[in-house]
Scaffold this motif. Structure first.
Motif, PDB file in Angstrom:
ATOM      1  N   PRO A 136      -2.039   1.811 -12.375  1.00  0.00           N
ATOM      2  CA  PRO A 136      -1.386   2.380 -11.198  1.00  0.00           C
ATOM      3  C   PRO A 136      -2.025   1.870  -9.909  1.00  0.00           C
ATOM      4  O   PRO A 136      -3.229   1.619  -9.858  1.00  0.00           O
ATOM      5  N   LEU A 137      -1.227   1.739  -8.877  1.00  0.00           N
ATOM      6  CA  LEU A 137      -1.714   1.197  -7.616  1.00  0.00           C
ATOM      7  C   LEU A 137      -2.778   2.072  -6.978  1.00  0.00           C
ATOM      8  O   LEU A 137      -3.729   1.572  -6.382  1.00  0.00           O
ATOM      9  N   HIS A 138      -2.643   3.392  -7.087  1.00  0.00           N
ATOM     10  CA  HIS A 138      -3.565   4.290  -6.398  1.00  0.00           C
ATOM     11  C   HIS A 138      -4.930   4.371  -7.068  1.00  0.00           C
ATOM     12  O   HIS A 138      -5.895   4.788  -6.442  1.00  0.00           O
ATOM     13  N   ALA A 139      -5.011   3.977  -8.344  1.00  0.00           N
ATOM     14  CA  ALA A 139      -6.226   4.234  -9.121  1.00  0.00           C
ATOM     15  C   ALA A 139      -7.151   3.036  -9.229  1.00  0.00           C
ATOM     16  O   ALA A 139      -8.343   3.205  -9.492  1.00  0.00           O
ATOM     17  N   SER A 140      -6.645   1.838  -9.027  1.00  0.00           N
ATOM     18  CA  SER A 140      -7.442   0.631  -9.225  1.00  0.00           C
ATOM     19  C   SER A 140      -7.731  -0.050  -7.900  1.00  0.00           C
ATOM     20  O   SER A 140      -6.958   0.069  -6.944  1.00  0.00           O
ATOM     21  N   SER A 141      -8.830  -0.784  -7.848  1.00  0.00           N
ATOM     22  CA  SER A 141      -9.185  -1.479  -6.605  1.00  0.00           C
ATOM     23  C   SER A 141      -8.145  -2.545  -6.266  1.00  0.00           C
ATOM     24  O   SER A 141      -7.734  -2.680  -5.105  1.00  0.00           O
ATOM     25  N   ALA A 142      -7.696  -3.303  -7.268  1.00  0.00           N
ATOM     26  CA  ALA A 142      -6.650  -4.293  -7.013  1.00  0.00           C
ATOM     27  C   ALA A 142      -5.378  -3.610  -6.529  1.00  0.00           C
ATOM     28  O   ALA A 142      -4.704  -4.094  -5.613  1.00  0.00           O
ATOM     29  N   GLY A 143      -5.049  -2.490  -7.147  1.00  0.00           N
ATOM     30  CA  GLY A 143      -3.856  -1.759  -6.747  1.00  0.00           C
ATOM     31  C   GLY A 143      -3.920  -1.276  -5.311  1.00  0.00           C
ATOM     32  O   GLY A 143      -2.929  -1.326  -4.570  1.00  0.00           O
ATOM     33  N   LEU A 144      -5.086  -0.800  -4.884  1.00  0.00           N
ATOM     34  CA  LEU A 144      -5.236  -0.332  -3.508  1.00  0.00           C
ATOM     35  C   LEU A 144      -5.057  -1.477  -2.510  1.00  0.00           C
ATOM     36  O   LEU A 144      -4.460  -1.291  -1.442  1.00  0.00           O
ATOM     37  N   ILE A 145      -5.566  -2.647  -2.845  1.00  0.00           N
ATOM     38  CA  ILE A 145      -5.360  -3.811  -1.971  1.00  0.00           C
ATOM     39  C   ILE A 145      -3.874  -4.132  -1.865  1.00  0.00           C
ATOM     40  O   ILE A 145      -3.332  -4.331  -0.761  1.00  0.00           O
ATOM     41  N   LEU A 146      -3.201  -4.198  -2.987  1.00  0.00           N
ATOM     42  CA  LEU A 146      -1.778  -4.534  -2.988  1.00  0.00           C
ATOM     43  C   LEU A 146      -0.957  -3.476  -2.263  1.00  0.00           C
ATOM     44  O   LEU A 146      -0.018  -3.799  -1.530  1.00  0.00           O
ATOM     45  N   LEU A 147      -1.320  -2.223  -2.439  1.00  0.00           N
ATOM     46  CA  LEU A 147      -0.598  -1.142  -1.774  1.00  0.00           C
ATOM     47  C   LEU A 147      -0.854  -1.141  -0.270  1.00  0.00           C
ATOM     48  O   LEU A 147       0.056  -0.877   0.525  1.00  0.00           O
ATOM     49  N   THR A 148      -2.087  -1.454   0.119  1.00  0.00           N
ATOM     50  CA  THR A 148      -2.426  -1.503   1.541  1.00  0.00           C
ATOM     51  C   THR A 148      -1.558  -2.503   2.291  1.00  0.00           C
ATOM     52  O   THR A 148      -1.200  -2.280   3.454  1.00  0.00           O
ATOM     53  N   HIS A 149      -1.207  -3.599   1.630  1.00  0.00           N
ATOM     54  CA  HIS A 149      -0.443  -4.658   2.280  1.00  0.00           C
ATOM     55  C   HIS A 149       1.035  -4.628   1.911  1.00  0.00           C
ATOM     56  O   HIS A 149       1.759  -5.594   2.202  1.00  0.00           O
ATOM     57  N   ALA A 150       1.476  -3.548   1.306  1.00  0.00           N
ATOM     58  CA  ALA A 150       2.895  -3.385   0.966  1.00  0.00           C
ATOM     59  C   ALA A 150       3.644  -2.768   2.153  1.00  0.00           C
ATOM     60  O   ALA A 150       3.021  -2.205   3.056  1.00  0.00           O
ATOM     61  N   PRO A 151       4.956  -2.854   2.171  1.00  0.00           N
ATOM     62  CA  PRO A 151       5.734  -2.236   3.256  1.00  0.00           C
ATOM     63  C   PRO A 151       5.480  -0.737   3.349  1.00  0.00           C
ATOM     64  O   PRO A 151       5.261  -0.070   2.325  1.00  0.00           O
TER      65      PRO A 151
END
Length: 247
Positions: A136-151
């Motif tokens: 999940p985006l909220h739980a992983s470090s990679a996910g947080l990066i991707l979510l931070t730069h998402a619309p």
């Protein structure tokens, strides 16, 4: 396109059969496939036989079924991730030799981080991610990066939840997630001590192609006092990879 009596296309059923396989279920019986795909036994057996004939699935000596090598061939031939992975491997290898634990590359796919490459070491700290695995985006470090730069609209969808919890340290409510996204953007990297596993810390940075974030480069290291300092070599590697992709 051919359809069943229920109106569902054959292609949809084939996709459901392929979706029955996962990182922890790489070999299945026809019965297990049918239950996971919610298909009648006769339909499952017929489609599995046809897919084996085309090399999309394969059988072992016990007649159990696995994904066929032709699926790998087709994926490698057409994957938009191939150039990204090839470019990243040298940088990931150099970083892994310094850190001594896991280095991984994730991309945004739907509402999850999909991991397309990973390097590790025999004595590396526990890491639940695998190539082809998702978190999940909220739980992983990679996910947080991707979510931070998402619309922003997509961010709001994730923030509204639900947010799956892995450990007591996993971000579990929208307010905390919104605050963390702002912090990730401010400092330029994600830092997730114990968010997926209590013994592991995840760090990740953005990977850009011509200014656009296309992936997240991450580390999984022991959850100890030394983890934070690894953000510097990680950031330098992420910037070097971004420059290589943008040349």
């Amino acid at each position: 396109m051919a359809r069943s009596s229920s109106g569902e296309s054959v292609l949809t059923r084939v996709v459901r059969i392929l979706d029955a396989f996962g990182p922890d279920s790489r070999v299945l019986t026809v019965g297990e496939i049918g239950r996971r795909a919610a298909l009648p036994p006769a339909t499952t057996a017929r489609l599995v036989k046809a897919m084996v004939g085309h090399g999309l699935l394969a059988r072992d000596e016990r007649r159990r079924v696995r994904i066929g090598t032709r699926m790998w061939e087709l994926a490698e031939r057409a994957s938009p991730m191939q150039s990204l992975r090839e470019a990243a491997m040298q940088y990931m290898g150099d970083l892994q030799s310094v850190v001594g634990h896991s280095v991984q590359l994730g991309v945004l796919d739907g509402r999850e981080a999909l991991f397309v490459e990973r390097l590790s070491a025999p004595d590396a700290v526990v890491n639940v991610t695998r190539v082809g695995g998702r978190l999940p985006l909220h739980a992983s470090s990679a996910g947080l990066i991707l979510l931070t730069h998402a619309p922003p609209a997509f961010q709001e969808q994730i923030i509204r939840g639900p947010l799956e919890t892995f450990t007591p340290h996993t971000l579990r409510d929208g307010r905390a997630l919104r605050t963390e996204l702002a912090e990730v953007r401010r400092r330029g990297f994600a830092f997730c001590p114990g968010h997926i596993h209590p013994d592991a810390t995840g760090l990740a940075v953005p990977v850009r192609r011509n200014g656009q974030v296309v992936a997240a480069l991450g580390l999984v290291v022991p959850n100890d006092g030394a983890a934070w300092a690894l953000n510097r070599p990680l950031q330098l590697t992420g910037m070097a990879l971004s420059r290589a992709l943008s040349d």
